[in-house]
Design an enzyme around this catalytic site. Structure first.
Site, PDB file in Angstrom:
ATOM      1  N   GLY A 229       0.176  -2.990  -5.750  1.00  0.00           N
ATOM      2  CA  GLY A 229       0.571  -1.585  -5.785  1.00  0.00           C
ATOM      3  C   GLY A 229       1.658  -1.303  -4.770  1.00  0.00           C
ATOM      4  N   SER A 230       1.742  -0.064  -4.343  1.00  0.00           N
ATOM      5  CA  SER A 230       2.813   0.352  -3.442  1.00  0.00           C
ATOM      6  C   SER A 230       2.597  -0.181  -2.030  1.00  0.00           C
ATOM      7  CB  SER A 230       2.892   1.879  -3.390  1.00  0.00           C
ATOM      8  OG  SER A 230       1.780   2.416  -2.689  1.00  0.00           O
ATOM      9  N   THR A 231       3.701  -0.318  -1.297  1.00  0.00           N
ATOM     10  CA  THR A 231       3.605  -0.759   0.084  1.00  0.00           C
ATOM     11  C   THR A 231       2.866   0.258   0.938  1.00  0.00           C
ATOM     12  OG1 THR A 231       5.598  -2.121  -0.072  1.00  0.00           O
ATOM     13  CG2 THR A 231       4.977  -1.369   2.122  1.00  0.00           C
ATOM     14  N   VAL A 233       0.339   2.269   0.143  1.00  0.00           N
ATOM     15  CA  VAL A 233      -1.107   2.084  -0.023  1.00  0.00           C
ATOM     16  C   VAL A 233      -1.530   0.703   0.473  1.00  0.00           C
ATOM     17  CG1 VAL A 233      -3.004   2.029  -1.684  1.00  0.00           C
ATOM     18  CG2 VAL A 233      -1.182   3.709  -1.947  1.00  0.00           C
ATOM     19  N   GLY A 234      -0.665  -0.296   0.276  1.00  0.00           N
ATOM     20  CA  GLY A 234      -0.967  -1.638   0.760  1.00  0.00           C
ATOM     21  C   GLY A 234      -1.181  -1.687   2.261  1.00  0.00           C
ATOM     22  N   GLU A 251       0.243  -7.743  -3.136  1.00  0.00           N
ATOM     23  CA  GLU A 251       1.539  -7.805  -3.828  1.00  0.00           C
ATOM     24  C   GLU A 251       2.028  -6.377  -3.949  1.00  0.00           C
ATOM     25  OE1 GLU A 251       4.119  -7.191  -6.337  1.00  0.00           O
ATOM     26  OE2 GLU A 251       3.132  -8.316  -7.949  1.00  0.00           O
TER      27      GLU A 251
END
Length: 475
Positions: A229-231, A233-234, A251
């Site tokens: 997902g998005s950086t 949220v990551g 990823e």
């Protein structure tokens, strides 16, 4: 169908909670169906089911696990039309994108099924000749997998397939934007005979997502996590995993560069850059977001790129669909900021009125500088920046001048030049004379920097889901 509630699958049974949220088509704005709102209690039930199923699944023969996987691939092929419908309805994607997703998922399953028997340990020679020793590879246990909406069959399948193939059981949380897709993935494994509790699916609305996700990561029974997902949220997922000492595979986002060198085949480069930038409206983590073109060929390349975009996305047709109006607003805001600071619009009109607020045509801008928000921010939409360069050093400096490191492209007829540049680009993958969007089952996939860490696919991806245990004995 509007009254239908996408159920969870926990311990092999469908669960339909009373609380639901709406799933709306971005193409039509109409209600597709509803989905249950998972709570922390639902998450706990899924973990408990996965934990109960773990001993038998861990100890099952690898050939039996392989057979379950191959049967799942057969079922996905048979249910292809049904599966494609879920994706098209939820994301507004074209049939071709749905086909690519399903083909990619099936190929992954077959590839990993063929690799399961390659999982092996070692029997090393020890310093003391009276001692024997072995190194075993064991599954971690219960895995928490989180997958996004944009390539949901490819990304959803890989998030659960590789942990399961290695002997782990899984709690699977799918995006609230396409929950029927993730239910369908789980359903295919279930129909193939995968035992109850091995794969458990749930989804929830944005209001409950943080607490459900946190509770799963914090649960001591959950031993490893994967997130695509998005950086933004990551970072949260990574922090929670760190606080709870849980290993994680991430990823995340990207800002892929495409370098068009002075000797490039410009027809090929224009075609592949247009595809790389605008396939599925640019809503792919590997999408080309920056084209670094040599000044000697810039003018000619711009003409070819504009012509290629017109062929691929004719003005007479409706603009492509994005996942929601917020995605369109984000891209327009980035383009507004760039133009206000001196960027030129080469292709497209991002202020044009389209048939819905979820649509936007491809836009190419030039004269982009580091002071503009779009220089660093992933647009995740149908926009690409064109930047002129004159030297390899300049091309590599700009290509690497980003927090991301997922994918890149290089266009040149000189393989030595291409390989030299490829080694200098700080990404997990570099594709020569091909678009930046490239992910297939027999290549390890993942990035560096703020695009995440760890790898999916191939034996490297399978190894992510095993841990080493050492056993020694005295003769």
């Amino acid at each position: 169908m509007a009254d239908y509630v996408v159920p969870f699958i926990i311990d092999g049974k469908e669960v339909r909670p009373s609380a639901t949220f709406d799933v709306v088509s971005p193409a039509t704005g109409k209600l597709l169906h509803k989905c249950g709102v998972a709570t922390k209690e639902d998450a706990k039930a899924a973990v408990e089911a996965a934990s109960r199923a773990l001993p038998a699944w861990r100890d099952i023969t690898v050939s039996k696990r392989r057979d379950y996987m191959l049967k799942t691939a057969e079922i996905m092929e048979r249910r292809r039309d049904e599966l494609a419908g879920y994706l098209i309805d939820a994301t507004g994607a074209a049939q071709a994108w749905a086909d690519l997703n399903i083909d990619g998922a099936i190929d992954q399953i077959k590839d990993i099924a063929g690799r399961i028997s390659s999982l092996s340990g070692a029997v090393p020679s020890l310093a003391d000749p009276t001692l024997g020793g072995m190194v075993l590879k064991e599954p971690f246990g219960v895995v928490f997998a989180i997958a996004p909406w944009n390539a949901p069959y490819i990304l959803g399948v890989r998030s659960v397939l590789q942990p399961m193939a290695a002997g782990n059981t899984v709690v699977f949380k799918g995006s609230e934007l396409s929950p029927a897709v993730f239910w369908a993935i789980t359903s295919c494994f279930q129909e193939a005979g995968v035992p109850d509790g091995v794969l458990n699916f749930l989804s929830t609305d944005p209001a409950h997502a943080a607490e459900v996700t946190s509770s799963l990561i914090q649960d001591p029974v959950v031993r490893k996590v994967n997130f695509t997902g998005s950086t933004a949220v990551g970072r949260i997922i990574g922090r929670l995993c760190g606080e709870n000492l849980k290993p994680v595979v991430l990823e995340l986002g990207g800002k892929a560069p495409a370098i068009v060198w002075e000797d490039a085949n410009l027809d090929l480069a224009a075609e592949q850059c247009a595809l790389g930038a605008f396939l599925f409206s640019g809503q792919i983590c590997m999408s080309t977001e920056r084209i670094l073109v040599h000044k000697k060929v810039s003018a000619e390349f711009q003409k070819k790129l504009a012509n290629m975009i017109e062929v691929m996305f004719p003005v007479k047709e409706d603009a492509p669909v994005l996942i929601n109006s917020n995605a369109v607003t984000k891209v327009k805001k980035l383009l507004d900021n760039a133009v206000s600071k001196g960027a030129n619009v080469l292709v497209g009109d991002f202020n044009a009125t389209e048939t819905s607020a979820t649509r936007l045509r491809p836009v190419v801008i030039s004269k982009v500088t580091p002071e503009m928000d779009i220089y660093q921010t992933e647009s995740f939409g149908p926009s690409v920046s064109l930047i002129e360069i004159e030297s390899e050093e300049e091309a590599l400096r700009i290509a690497n001048d980003t927090e991301y490191g997922l994918a890149a492209s290089i266009f040149t007829e000189d393989l030595r030049t291409a390989l030299r540049m490829a080694k200098g680009i700080e990404t997990g993958g570099v594709h020569i004379n091909n678009m930046s969007v490239h992910d297939e089952a027999n290549l390890p996939h993942g990035g560096g920097k703020n695009s995440g860490y760890g790898r999916f696919n191939t034996t490297l991806g399978l190894d992510e889901w095993t841990k080493a245990k050492v056993i020694t004995w005295r003769s």
